[in-house]
Design an enzyme around this catalytic site. Sequence first.
Site, mmCIF file in Angstrom:
data_model
loop_
_atom_site.group_PDB
_atom_site.id
_atom_site.type_symbol
_atom_site.label_atom_id
_atom_site.label_comp_id
_atom_site.label_asym_id
_atom_site.label_seq_id
_atom_site.Cartn_x
_atom_site.Cartn_y
_atom_site.Cartn_z
ATOM 1 N N ARG A 14 -10.453 -11.343 2.589
ATOM 2 C CA ARG A 14 -11.363 -12.389 2.102
ATOM 3 C C ARG A 14 -10.703 -13.765 2.152
ATOM 4 O O ARG A 14 -11.380 -14.777 2.221
ATOM 5 C CB ARG A 14 -11.844 -12.025 0.687
ATOM 6 C CG ARG A 14 -10.749 -11.921 -0.316
ATOM 7 C CD ARG A 14 -11.184 -11.196 -1.584
ATOM 8 N NE ARG A 14 -11.228 -9.742 -1.417
ATOM 9 C CZ ARG A 14 -11.596 -8.890 -2.377
ATOM 10 N NH1 ARG A 14 -11.971 -9.335 -3.557
ATOM 11 N NH2 ARG A 14 -11.616 -7.590 -2.149
ATOM 12 N N LYS A 40 0.847 -1.204 0.000
ATOM 13 C CA LYS A 40 0.000 0.000 0.000
ATOM 14 C C LYS A 40 0.876 1.246 0.000
ATOM 15 O O LYS A 40 1.938 1.253 0.630
ATOM 16 C CB LYS A 40 -0.842 0.037 1.294
ATOM 17 C CG LYS A 40 -2.000 -0.921 1.344
ATOM 18 C CD LYS A 40 -2.770 -0.722 2.649
ATOM 19 C CE LYS A 40 -3.897 -1.739 2.806
ATOM 20 N NZ LYS A 40 -4.991 -1.563 1.842
HETATM 21 N N1 BES Z 1 -8.104 -3.534 4.724
HETATM 22 C C1 BES Z 1 -8.274 -3.174 3.366
HETATM 23 C C2 BES Z 1 -9.575 -2.424 3.105
HETATM 24 C C3 BES Z 1 -9.791 -1.109 3.776
HETATM 25 C C4 BES Z 1 -9.027 -0.011 3.468
HETATM 26 C C5 BES Z 1 -10.849 -0.961 4.655
HETATM 27 C C6 BES Z 1 -9.287 1.187 4.070
HETATM 28 C C7 BES Z 1 -11.123 0.243 5.247
HETATM 29 C C8 BES Z 1 -10.330 1.323 4.952
HETATM 30 C C9 BES Z 1 -8.294 -4.421 2.484
HETATM 31 O O1 BES Z 1 -7.500 -5.466 2.895
HETATM 32 C C10 BES Z 1 -7.815 -3.999 1.142
HETATM 33 O O2 BES Z 1 -6.675 -3.642 1.031
HETATM 34 N N2 BES Z 1 -8.715 -4.049 0.173
HETATM 35 C C11 BES Z 1 -8.414 -3.670 -1.152
HETATM 36 C C12 BES Z 1 -8.980 -4.727 -2.060
HETATM 37 C C13 BES Z 1 -8.516 -4.639 -3.488
HETATM 38 C C14 BES Z 1 -7.045 -4.976 -3.582
HETATM 39 C C15 BES Z 1 -9.336 -5.584 -4.318
HETATM 40 C C16 BES Z 1 -9.057 -2.318 -1.435
HETATM 41 O O3 BES Z 1 -10.163 -2.076 -0.959
HETATM 42 O O4 BES Z 1 -8.430 -1.508 -2.107
HETATM 43 MN MN MN Z 2 -5.504 -5.350 2.147
#
Ligand code: BES
Ligand code: MN
Length: 459
Positions: A311, A237
């Site tokens: 997931r 990230k």
């Molecule tokens: N933990 C994050 C999602 C998240 C980010 C929740 C900020 C609340 C606030 C999750 O693991 C993630 O990184 N999701 C990605 C999924 C994508 C790679 C398909 C996202 O939402 O960008």
């Molecule tokens: Mn993530």
Amino acid sequence: MQNYDESDSVAAGFARHDEDTTDLTLVTSGQIEAHLKNANAEDRAWLTRQNFNARKGDLAWLADGSALVGWDGKDDLAALGHLPMRLPEGCYKFTHSITNLQAIGWGLGAYQFDRYKDATRTPARLVLAVENDLVEVMNKVCATLLTRDLINTPSQDMAPSHLEAEATALAERFGAQIDVTTGEELLDRECGAIHAVGRAAADQPRLIDLTWGDAKHPKITVIGKGVTFDSGGLNIKPGASMRQMKKDMGGAAIAMGLSYLIMAQNLPIRLRMLLPAAENAIAGNAFRPGDILHTHKGLTVEIDNTDAEGRLLLCDALSIACEDSPELIIDYATLTGAARVAVGTEIAAMFCKDPELAAAVSAAANVTDDPVWPLPLHDDYTYMLSSKVADLVNSATSGFAGASTAALFLKHFVNDDIPWLHFDVMAFNTRARPARPEGGEAMALRAVYQYLEQRYGDT
Ligand code: BES
Ligand code: MN
Ligand code: ZN
């Protein structure tokens, strides 16, 4: 059943003794005329000079030392939520009855996270009338305070092993059984997805499995995403997105808070709490884009993006949950940014195959001031999860309907005949509001408890 000591009461903003209390009275703008008429001349002049309009958040002191609190007339958390930190330290009581929800709002507004820095002050403390069952109010407040503390604790002190220790303490407190599968043992148990997400971290991934209650009662299973830090993995990230990722175990923290409340209230259900816990870290042994994981259900999952890790934890936990055929499965997860785009940070996105169940939970959310909103589990989007080399990919190439495709991924791991509620939550207040201080937050906890109590409670 629950024993709260003095320090619990102080933290939750309540007091048991009713000597030396200051009187408080809620006043709406519609009632102000009557108040002025009844007030003595000194108070009348003073209230007029202060321009007290009884707006929400307004406070006015009277000559006898009591205070009027402006109120919008709504039965919600915000009615009293600002008072514990706004009023001077000391004990207070209301001159009229207040609802349990308002009392809970007071308690939630008393919260301070003081693990690393002393609290600046003691919250003002409320002495509740007997009609507000203090233990029930405390149970509901303390469930949320537990969740908030878990989320606010930084990842260094809230790794998978710490989540396990917290769950063990919870089990001991309520006489529940706990079983934990750690590290390589996850492979023996065929939890390849949980293992892959967490194996690059120093603190080993694990599946925490708690059971409580009479085996003859209806079985309810609560699951929470316990990513103790989400770096994104090899699909790392950017800094700003990683900054708050200590909260990525928010789902586990809410599942723990809900379990606390169920056990403290002695709700007649057979509870199972499953917390898959892992840190999504980066090291030479990290899982990679293109890797294909073997899940507990037997489905293979091709990794498109290591940042879609939640997931993966949940899929193994969900198929394990289905094995003993519970009457209902509820999962909480800080799963997608897309859910936040859809409903913002202050509403829990809810996914459910059964419209009646969804409607009942929505109604419970309204009466508890714990907002949830349904999003579609639209089967026709399942095509976005297809892989050329495995049964599924973990992340769709298009970001459209990202919260729905994440939920559809999970749906593959839940038996069709088992009712299932999935909450995609922020678990964090990005701004301070009355009863909702900035930081970790239990979202959709009291809503779900309300639903369960209506359905299973024996009172
Ligand atoms: N933990 C994050 C999602 C998240 C980010 C929740 C900020 C609340 C606030 C999750 O693991 C993630 O990184 N999701 C990605 C999924 C994508 C790679 C398909 C996202 O939402 O960008
Ligand atoms: Mn993530
Ligand atoms: Zn995550």
